[in-house]
Design an enzyme around this catalytic site. Structure first.
Site, short mmCIF file in Angstrom:
data_model
loop_
_atom_site.label_atom_id
_atom_site.label_comp_id
_atom_site.label_asym_id
_atom_site.label_seq_id
_atom_site.Cartn_x
_atom_site.Cartn_y
_atom_site.Cartn_z
N ASP A 208 0.83 -1.20 0.00
CA ASP A 208 0.00 0.00 0.00
C ASP A 208 0.88 1.26 0.00
OD1 ASP A 208 -2.70 1.08 0.15
OD2 ASP A 208 -2.18 1.73 2.18
N GLU B 139 0.89 -0.47 -5.10
CA GLU B 139 -0.26 0.44 -5.11
C GLU B 139 0.29 1.83 -5.42
OE1 GLU B 139 -2.13 3.52 -4.23
OE2 GLU B 139 -1.84 2.93 -2.14
N ASP C 237 -11.38 1.44 -1.11
CA ASP C 237 -11.52 2.88 -0.84
C ASP C 237 -12.46 3.58 -1.83
OD1 ASP C 237 -9.87 3.02 1.39
OD2 ASP C 237 -8.06 3.36 0.22
#
Length: 506
Positions: free
Chosen positions: A306, A353, A406
């Site tokens: 991430d 990501e 998200d």
């Protein structure tokens, strides 16, 4: 039991073979005990993936959650989340007797997780199971020995936290906060059973995880794990390794993580995580990071890191600021970290990501690592047609998502997003009500050139934004969504498999 045992993943598969999968966190699975687990429903989900021709099950982080229940704010980088433990397995082990779980049963069709209730209930159940467990068990002792490099600190951290009224370690008595060696030894001896309890819970978690992973592999399913770039301030990681973070003389972070203001948030996002002291990490040859990556590959087959752009440069905000506005960019470790990881661990299958503020330097880092980046179809439809997420601008070495945890669900995005973007999406992908807007978006992702395509489970259930997993920058009703038993229809499975085959991903 050997939690480090993992089938060798051929990285060439990721680079040469098209595939697809579903993003679905374990907590969102249905069952009778208030939250999804690694039990029967997880195996049924694996059966669904196999029947639909899918190769990947993408998860959110599986660590124990703290304040706010976010899987991205874990109490440990290594430990497993006790909420995911299958309670029925405790009956089979003889640690819980028939009927003792009846009072904890819930309607399996509850659409939200009640984490506050779970916190108290699971503790009662696990304490009872531990009272009947033999800590001299050889498998248990072997687990302790193999995992002592993280397990002892974690169990001590949790046991002391209980004695400190659950407060953050920064508010503990100095002898515990500063890790006085004699004080820790005395505590461990005096409260040996309480420390062993937390080790026991981890032992059960990883035994169940190994069995679930074996089941997935036998059915041709690979797991995609999720590794947050940062660790939580209130975590065993920071408590045990304060020298690796930017902390003041009182061990208080003087800068914290976040992202700057952008088109979605005027104030940016203030995450509050401690920032790494990258000079110290480099001096220690990135040992802490290599151990963390290695651990994740002992659990998952592929790992998504991430906030990858934070390794090139990251946004640090002065501690105490109420928003992320006044932060500044600081240089990250760059390719040095990933060169070291490769030299120690080989060509591991990492997904970057790479969303957010992406500069040429971040793109260069991604190119130098060779990791596939992410494309999100919901970000693609700026009417100019020049978005890097639009299918004609995608590259093979990428993962195409319809949306992430998200994002809106597809139906929520169609209903609530900018009408010009939606109209362009309809024109570009020939989205129609007859086919269904959701199926049209899935088709757009699956027929893209991206090597892997991932869709959210909520979209296969045709749910609106009431089923959204997370709204970034908010506290409250996040991470709670659950699917209902029997909600997935056979027709959807067959259509997904057909679309998977049609797009060369079967």
């Amino acid at each position: 039991m050997n939690i480090f045992k993992a089938e060798k993943f051929d990285y060439k598969v990721l680079r040469k073979q098209r595939g697809s999968g579903v993003l679905m966190h374990i907590t969102s699975l249905p069952n009778n005990y208030g939250v999804g687990s690694m039990g029967l429903e997880a195996r049924e989900f694996a059966n669904f993936l196999k029947a639909a021709g899918q190769k990947y099950w993408q998860l959110l982080p599986v660590g124990p959650t703290g304040y706010g229940d976010s899987p991205y704010q874990s109490l440990s980088s290594y430990a497993g989340n006790p909420y995911l433990i299958d309670l029925e397995d405790l009956i089979e082990r003889g640690l819980i007797f028939e009927g003792e779980l009846d009072k904890y049963k819930e309607d399996e069709n509850l659409s939200k997780v009640n984490y506050e209730k779970l916190h108290h209930q699971r503790r009662e159940i696990f304490k009872l199971a531990f009272s009947r467990f033999d800590v001299e068990d050889l498998d248990f002792q072997g687990f302790v020995t193999k995992n002592n490099f993280w397990l002892k600190d974690y169990a001590l951290f949790m046991a002391i936290k209980d004695h400190q009224n659950g407060f953050s370690w920064l508010e503990w008595e100095d002898k515990f906060k500063l890790r006085d060696e004699l004080a820790l030894k005395e505590f461990e001896e005096k409260y040996r059973d309480e420390v062993s309890y937390y080790i026991f819970v981890q032992y059960i978690f990883f035994e169940q995880w190994d069995k679930l992973k074996d089941y997935l592999h036998k059915n041709g399913i690979q797991t995609i794990g999720d590794l947050p770039i940062y660790v939580a301030e209130d975590s065993a990681d920071v408590w045990a390794n304060p020298e690796l973070f930017k902390l003041d003389e009182n061990l208080i972070p003087f800068v914290v993580g976040g992202v700057p203001p952008d088109a979605f948030t005027d104030d940016g996002q203030l995450w509050g995580n401690p920032i790494y002291d990258w000079k110290v990490h480099e001096y220690t040859n990135f040992t802490w990071w290599i151990d963390r990556i290695k651990w994740n590959f002992s659990i998952f087959d592929l790992v998504r890191i991430d906030h990858f752009r934070g390794f090139e440069s990251y946004w640090e905000v002065p501690k105490g600021d109420k928003t992320a506005k006044n932060g500044k960019w600081a240089e990250g470790p760059g390719i040095k970290l990933f060169d070291k990881i490769k030299s120690e661990l080989g060509d591991v299958p990492i997904i970057a990501e790479d969303l957010g503020v992406i500069t040429s330097a971040v793109r260069k880092l991604l190119e130098d690592t060779g990791f596939p980046g992410m494309k999100v179809l919901q970000f693609a439809f700026n009417p100019s047609g020049n978005s890097e997420h639009i299918p004609h601008n995608a590259v093979e070495n990428s993962i195409m998502y319809t949306g992430t945890h998200d994002n809106d669900t597809i139906l929520g995005w169609i209903d609530e997003f900018d009408s010009k973007d939606i109209e362009f999406a309809k024109k570009y992908l020939n989205l129609t009500k007859e086919e269904g807007y959701t199926w049209g978006m899935i088709r757009g992702a699956f027929t893209s050139i991206s090597r892997i395509a991932i869709i959210q489970m909520q979209d296969l259930l045709f749910l609106d934004n009431s089923a959204r997993m997370n709204i970034p920058g908010t506290l409250g009703d996040n991470w709670t969504w659950r699917m209902k038993k029997g909600e997935l229809e056979e027709e959807v499975i067959l259509k997904l498999k057909d679309m998977t085959e049609m797009s060369g991903r079967l």
